[in-house]
Each structure stands twice: as structure tokens, then as C-alpha cells.
Write an enzyme that holds these catalytic residues in place. Structure first.
Site, PDB file in Angstrom:
ATOM      1  N   CYS A  42      -4.403  -1.608  -1.880  1.00 27.27           N
ATOM      2  CA  CYS A  42      -4.574  -0.177  -2.121  1.00 27.27           C
ATOM      3  C   CYS A  42      -5.520  -0.013  -3.308  1.00 27.27           C
ATOM      4  CB  CYS A  42      -3.214   0.430  -2.435  1.00 27.27           C
ATOM      5  SG  CYS A  42      -3.263   2.144  -2.974  1.00 27.27           S
TER       6      CYS A  42
ATOM      7  N   ASP B 157       0.882  -1.181   0.000  1.00 28.88           N
ATOM      8  CA  ASP B 157       0.000   0.000   0.000  1.00 28.88           C
ATOM      9  C   ASP B 157       0.914   1.224   0.000  1.00 28.88           C
ATOM     10  OD1 ASP B 157      -2.405   1.592   0.397  1.00 28.88           O
ATOM     11  OD2 ASP B 157      -1.737   1.879   2.455  1.00 28.88           O
TER      12      ASP B 157
END
Ligand code: DGL
Length: 261
Positions: A74, A11
Site C-alpha cells: 500500500c 493493504d
């Protein structure tokens, strides 16, 4: 391939820990490498090419470490780069948008779905494309929140105007929506505050993503069959200490193996 190889999860920072937490609970024997690219956050205000280039760097790292699968924890990176990454790398790669969409469609009764996400994810229309693939006559409202992921990286509680800002963003969504997708993996970290402003179903893609990963590894006969707990290593490009404080609190565990990258 051996099933002892690691799962790579990444992420732009601490948001991916919301996915990691479910993966740890469903797949406790797996070895995991978590890459938090906090030096380059927020991804949500970059352009497609910038986000893709950052993802390539992270995938190259995971390939060097011989990962057996990668989870893009993400939404912004999923929207910008999932398809390119799948073409470019020879290992399975999972994103989070499909998982959130599946869960939202299971929960909504009135087919009115709202999405809170980063400005990039909103303008990519990735959720709209995915939702309308599975269902027609669906009403969708979405709102980009440019401030949230940075505030969460720094420490959400430090910001006095946080509730006001949240209220402002949520007020832009359809009042009739019965389901809200948290379209940024940072947002489940502030779920309690979101619940104060939205009373319908709240969708966090973490459980569906972890299940998708489990099914993929099982299908490929690639689950780690060890009896002991897997190793968990963190690689952080920005400030390790602030990552550690937020991640330990959310995950409810002590992070020992954390490295600068
Ligand atoms: N956690 C990320 C997402 O799910 C991005 C946050 C950011 O870097 O803007 O979109």
C-alpha cells in the site's frame, strides 16, 4: 528463524493483491498471510497518525503469527508509516514506493514523470522525495484521486461515470509526461481503463517489489526451501465476499482460506 515462517502482506483492502500476484509467481513456495483492512479503507483520506495506528495493529498481528518479513502493499501506508514501522518492529519491512520510483526512472526518456495516487500519498510528497533522491532535473506532476480506491473496492464496473472521472484526473497531469506511476496499489486493477487515457509507459511497482522481497530473503538465507506450494491465507476486516470476488478474478485462483478479522 526458520524459512517456513510466513510472509505478511497488507493493504487497506484488495489493492495489495496486485503485489501479491507477482510475489506468488516469483516465490511460489512461500507461506503467505494477506491482511486486507477493508473495514478501515480508504486509508488515502486519513491522517498520518490514524494510518500509523492501523499499521501497528496489523504488524502486531503479523508478529503474533511469527512472520519473517512484511510487505506493505500500500503506497499510502508506505508513505505514512514505513520508517516508524522499521524502527518499531524487529523484522524486515518492505514498502512499494521505492520500487515504483526505480522502475519509472528506468523507463522515462524525457524525465517527465506523472503520478496518480491517493490524496494522502500526493500530499505527503513521498514520490517527489524518492524520485529526487535518485535523479535531478526531473519534472514531476501528481494527482490525488479520492474516489478510486473505494470504487475499486465496491466494483469498478458498477460506476457509470468511471471513464469520465479517470479522464478528468489524468487531464490534470503534465501532457508531456512519458511515464505514469500507478502510485496506489488499487490502480493496476483498472489498468486497462488507464491505458485508454495514457499512452506512455505505465509503472506498476509489483514486479520490482516482488524482486526486492526475493533478494532480501535470499540474502538473509531465508527462502522457504520446500518443494510444495506455500499456504495462502487471507484475513479481511471488512466484507469478505466482495474481497473474494474481486481478488479471485484478478489473481485467477480460487480463494479457500479467507477469515474475518
Ligand atoms: N492501496 C492503497 C495505496 O496503495 C490505498 C488505498 C486507500 O485505502 O485509500 O495507497
Amino acid at each position: 528463524m526458520t524459512n517456513k515462517q510466513s510472509i505478511g502482506i497488507f493493504d487497506s483492502g484488495v489493492g495489495g493483491t496486485t503485489i501479491l500476484k507477482e510475489i506468488l509467481s516469483i516465490l511460489p513456495h512461500e507461506n503467505i498471510l494477506y491482511y486486507g483492512d477493508s473495514k478501515n479503507s480508504p486509508y488515502g483520506q486519513k491522517n498520518t497518525q490514524e494510518i500509523k495506528d492501523l499499521c501497528y495493529k496489523i504488524l502486531d498481528f503479523f508478529m503474533e503469527k511469527n512472520c519473517k518479513v512484511v510487505v506493505i502493499a500500500c503506497n499510502t501506508a508506505t508513505a505514512a508509516a514505513l520508517e516508524s514501522l522499521k524502527k518499531r518492529y524487529p523484522i524486515p519491512i518492505i514498502g512499494v514506493i521505492n520500487a515504483g520510483v526505480k522502475e519509472a526512472l528506468k523507463l522515462t526518456k524525457n524525465k517527465n514523470i506523472a503520478i496518480l495516487a491517493t490524496p494522502f500519498t500526493v500530499s505527503s510528497r513521498a514520490y517527489i522525495k524518492e524520485l529526487t533522491k535518485f535523479s535531478t532535473n526531473i519534472l514531476i506532476s501528481q494527482e490525488g484521486c479520492p474516489e478510486f480506491s473505494t470504487m475499486i473496492e465496491i466494483g469498478w464496473e458498477k460506476f457509470k461515470n468511471r471513464e469520465e472521472l479517470l479522464k478528468q484526473h489524468i487531464s490534470k497531469l503534465s501532457k508531456e509526461a512519458d511515464t505514469l506511476i500507478l502510485g496506489c496499489t488499487h490502480y493496476p486493477l483498472i489498468r486497462k481503463d488507464i491505458e485508454k487515457q495514457f499512452s506512455g509507459n505505465i509503472v506498476d511497482p509489483a514486479v520490482e517489489t516482488a524482486l526486492e522481497l526475493f533478494n532480501l530473503l535470499k540474502f538473509n538465507n531465508n527462502l522457504n526451501n520446500s518443494d510444495s506450494s506455500g499456504d495462502l491465507n487471507f484475513f479481511i476486516s471488512g466484507d469478505k465476499n466482495s474481497f473474494k470476488i474481486i481478488a479471485e478474478k484478478f489473481l485467477g485462483l480460487k480463494i479457500n482460506n479467507i477469515y474475518s478479522i
